[in-house]
Design a protein around this motif. Structure first.
Motif, PDB file in Angstrom:
ATOM      1  N   VAL A   5      12.207 -18.853  -0.443  1.00 26.81           N
ATOM      2  CA  VAL A   5      11.728 -18.405   0.854  1.00 26.81           C
ATOM      3  C   VAL A   5      11.646 -16.621   0.716  1.00 26.81           C
ATOM      4  O   VAL A   5      12.837 -15.883   0.907  1.00 26.81           O
ATOM      5  CB  VAL A   5      12.831 -18.632   1.550  1.00 26.81           C
ATOM      6  N   GLU A   6      10.202 -15.758   1.373  1.00 26.06           N
ATOM      7  CA  GLU A   6       9.960 -14.918   1.101  1.00 26.06           C
ATOM      8  C   GLU A   6      10.275 -14.292   2.232  1.00 26.06           C
ATOM      9  O   GLU A   6      10.086 -15.370   3.429  1.00 26.06           O
ATOM     10  CB  GLU A   6       8.455 -14.693   0.616  1.00 26.06           C
ATOM     11  N   SER A   7      10.708 -12.708   2.421  1.00 29.21           N
ATOM     12  CA  SER A   7       9.991 -12.148   3.730  1.00 29.21           C
ATOM     13  C   SER A   7      10.349 -10.908   3.495  1.00 29.21           C
ATOM     14  O   SER A   7       9.789 -10.466   2.045  1.00 29.21           O
ATOM     15  CB  SER A   7      12.423 -12.219   4.131  1.00 29.21           C
ATOM     16  N   GLY A   8       9.838 -10.151   4.637  1.00 30.30           N
ATOM     17  CA  GLY A   8       9.816  -8.860   4.035  1.00 30.30           C
ATOM     18  C   GLY A   8       8.178  -8.606   4.619  1.00 30.30           C
ATOM     19  O   GLY A   8       8.380  -6.999   4.581  1.00 30.30           O
ATOM     20  N   GLY A   9       7.480  -9.408   4.530  1.00 30.98           N
ATOM     21  CA  GLY A   9       6.338  -9.029   4.912  1.00 30.98           C
ATOM     22  C   GLY A   9       6.157  -8.588   6.146  1.00 30.98           C
ATOM     23  O   GLY A   9       6.945  -8.465   7.250  1.00 30.98           O
ATOM     24  N   GLY A  10       4.627  -7.917   6.593  1.00 31.26           N
ATOM     25  CA  GLY A  10       4.416  -7.085   7.771  1.00 31.26           C
ATOM     26  C   GLY A  10       3.149  -5.953   6.979  1.00 31.26           C
ATOM     27  O   GLY A  10       2.524  -6.177   6.401  1.00 31.26           O
ATOM     28  N   LEU A  11       2.907  -4.995   8.464  1.00 30.12           N
ATOM     29  CA  LEU A  11       1.724  -4.397   8.051  1.00 30.12           C
ATOM     30  C   LEU A  11       2.501  -2.653   8.165  1.00 30.12           C
ATOM     31  O   LEU A  11       3.563  -2.830   8.867  1.00 30.12           O
ATOM     32  CB  LEU A  11       1.033  -4.147   9.976  1.00 30.12           C
ATOM     33  N   VAL A  12       1.421  -2.060   7.310  1.00 30.40           N
ATOM     34  CA  VAL A  12       1.675  -0.581   6.921  1.00 30.40           C
ATOM     35  C   VAL A  12       0.573   0.071   6.528  1.00 30.40           C
ATOM     36  O   VAL A  12      -0.274  -0.453   6.492  1.00 30.40           O
ATOM     37  CB  VAL A  12       3.210  -1.129   5.526  1.00 30.40           C
ATOM     38  N   GLN A  13       0.706   1.391   6.521  1.00 33.47           N
ATOM     39  CA  GLN A  13       0.098   2.180   6.803  1.00 33.47           C
ATOM     40  C   GLN A  13      -0.865   2.421   5.614  1.00 33.47           C
ATOM     41  O   GLN A  13       0.367   2.377   4.235  1.00 33.47           O
ATOM     42  CB  GLN A  13      -0.049   3.508   7.355  1.00 33.47           C
ATOM     43  N   ALA A  14      -1.574   2.610   4.849  1.00 36.75           N
ATOM     44  CA  ALA A  14      -1.465   2.786   3.317  1.00 36.75           C
ATOM     45  C   ALA A  14      -0.699   4.268   3.002  1.00 36.75           C
ATOM     46  O   ALA A  14      -0.715   4.973   3.935  1.00 36.75           O
ATOM     47  CB  ALA A  14      -2.996   3.354   3.238  1.00 36.75           C
ATOM     48  N   THR A  80      14.320  -8.853  -5.116  1.00 33.61           N
ATOM     49  CA  THR A  80      13.415  -7.705  -4.039  1.00 33.61           C
ATOM     50  C   THR A  80      11.539  -7.699  -4.651  1.00 33.61           C
ATOM     51  O   THR A  80      12.368  -7.423  -6.060  1.00 33.61           O
ATOM     52  CB  THR A  80      14.610  -7.101  -3.953  1.00 33.61           C
ATOM     53  N   LEU A  81      10.963  -6.799  -4.341  1.00 28.87           N
ATOM     54  CA  LEU A  81      10.231  -6.234  -4.833  1.00 28.87           C
ATOM     55  C   LEU A  81      10.118  -5.409  -3.723  1.00 28.87           C
ATOM     56  O   LEU A  81       9.574  -5.517  -2.810  1.00 28.87           O
ATOM     57  CB  LEU A  81       8.867  -7.225  -4.732  1.00 28.87           C
ATOM     58  N   GLN A  82      10.646  -3.611  -4.355  1.00 28.18           N
ATOM     59  CA  GLN A  82      10.141  -2.771  -3.532  1.00 28.18           C
ATOM     60  C   GLN A  82       8.560  -2.739  -3.660  1.00 28.18           C
ATOM     61  O   GLN A  82       8.929  -1.889  -4.927  1.00 28.18           O
ATOM     62  CB  GLN A  82      11.571  -1.623  -3.839  1.00 28.18           C
ATOM     63  N   MET A  83       7.963  -1.939  -2.798  1.00 28.06           N
ATOM     64  CA  MET A  83       6.997  -1.355  -3.025  1.00 28.06           C
ATOM     65  C   MET A  83       5.859  -0.210  -2.424  1.00 28.06           C
ATOM     66  O   MET A  83       6.554   0.121  -1.714  1.00 28.06           O
ATOM     67  CB  MET A  83       5.611  -2.923  -2.529  1.00 28.06           C
ATOM     68  N   SER A  84       5.324   0.724  -2.729  1.00 22.09           N
ATOM     69  CA  SER A  84       5.521   1.982  -2.273  1.00 22.09           C
ATOM     70  C   SER A  84       4.116   2.488  -2.769  1.00 22.09           C
ATOM     71  O   SER A  84       3.605   1.467  -3.785  1.00 22.09           O
ATOM     72  CB  SER A  84       6.172   2.984  -3.231  1.00 22.09           C
ATOM     73  N   SER A  85       3.807   3.274  -2.146  1.00 19.82           N
ATOM     74  CA  SER A  85       2.288   4.138  -1.976  1.00 19.82           C
ATOM     75  C   SER A  85       1.246   2.824  -2.181  1.00 19.82           C
ATOM     76  O   SER A  85       0.033   3.018  -2.941  1.00 19.82           O
ATOM     77  CB  SER A  85       1.962   4.665  -3.446  1.00 19.82           C
ATOM     78  N   LEU A  86       0.901   2.199  -1.149  1.00 18.48           N
ATOM     79  CA  LEU A  86       0.398   0.707  -1.323  1.00 18.48           C
ATOM     80  C   LEU A  86      -0.793   0.760  -1.017  1.00 18.48           C
ATOM     81  O   LEU A  86      -1.372   1.897  -0.252  1.00 18.48           O
ATOM     82  CB  LEU A  86       1.130   0.426   0.367  1.00 18.48           C
ATOM     83  N   LYS A  87      -1.799   0.779  -1.295  1.00 17.70           N
ATOM     84  CA  LYS A  87      -2.832   0.346  -1.109  1.00 17.70           C
ATOM     85  C   LYS A  87      -3.843  -0.493   0.197  1.00 17.70           C
ATOM     86  O   LYS A  87      -3.870  -1.672  -0.075  1.00 17.70           O
ATOM     87  CB  LYS A  87      -3.811   0.431  -2.323  1.00 17.70           C
ATOM     88  N   PRO A  88      -5.031  -0.484   0.806  1.00 19.15           N
ATOM     89  CA  PRO A  88      -5.775  -1.173   1.688  1.00 19.15           C
ATOM     90  C   PRO A  88      -5.792  -2.392   0.486  1.00 19.15           C
ATOM     91  O   PRO A  88      -5.915  -3.618   1.626  1.00 19.15           O
ATOM     92  CB  PRO A  88      -6.413  -0.433   2.044  1.00 19.15           C
TER      93      PRO A  88
END
Length: 123
Positions: A5-14, A80-88
């Motif tokens: 079961v995945e969780s933590g998704g959502g909307l984030v700015q670039a 877990t997957l920590q994501m930073s500097s996300l791109k569109p």
């Protein structure tokens, strides 16, 4: 029966950050590993990162190296997957995958998949 079961998704700015989690139940992957994949609209599913359960050895897609970090928690059977500097262009459904056979893990073959969590990166 194994369930992811995945969780933590959502909307984030670039340029922003987001952390995804994958909780596993009904099985153990001590001798195998887990991974994250993603699938953008109209595109094929692509590999993001993987981790070996025993020693935490990791592998990342070139496109996310230095920005994403994969980790696992033995006690909670969670990845877990920590994501930073996300791109569109990284807007996609992110999937958790797992396998209990290290040979399959090495070949990128997974027996179990989660339902996915949507990550949307706005410009």
């Amino acid at each position: 029966q194994v369930q992811l079961v995945e969780s933590g998704g959502g909307l984030v700015q670039a340029g922003g950050s987001l952390q995804l989690s994958c909780s596993a139940s009904g099985g153990t992957f001590t001798n195998g590993g887990m991974a994250w994949y993603r699938q953008a609209p109209g595109k094929e599913r692509e590999f993001v990162a993987r981790i070996r359960w025993t020693d935490g050895r990791t592998l990342y897609a070139d496109s996310v190296k230095g920005r994403f970090t994969i980790s696992r928690d033995f006690a909670e059977s969670k990845m877990t997957l920590q994501m930073s500097s996300l791109k569109p262009e990284e807007t996609a459904v992110y999937y958790c995958a797992a396998v209990s056979d290290i040979r399959k893990w090495l070949m990128g073959q997974y027996d179990y998949w989660g339902q996915g969590t949507q990550v949307t990166v706005s410009p």
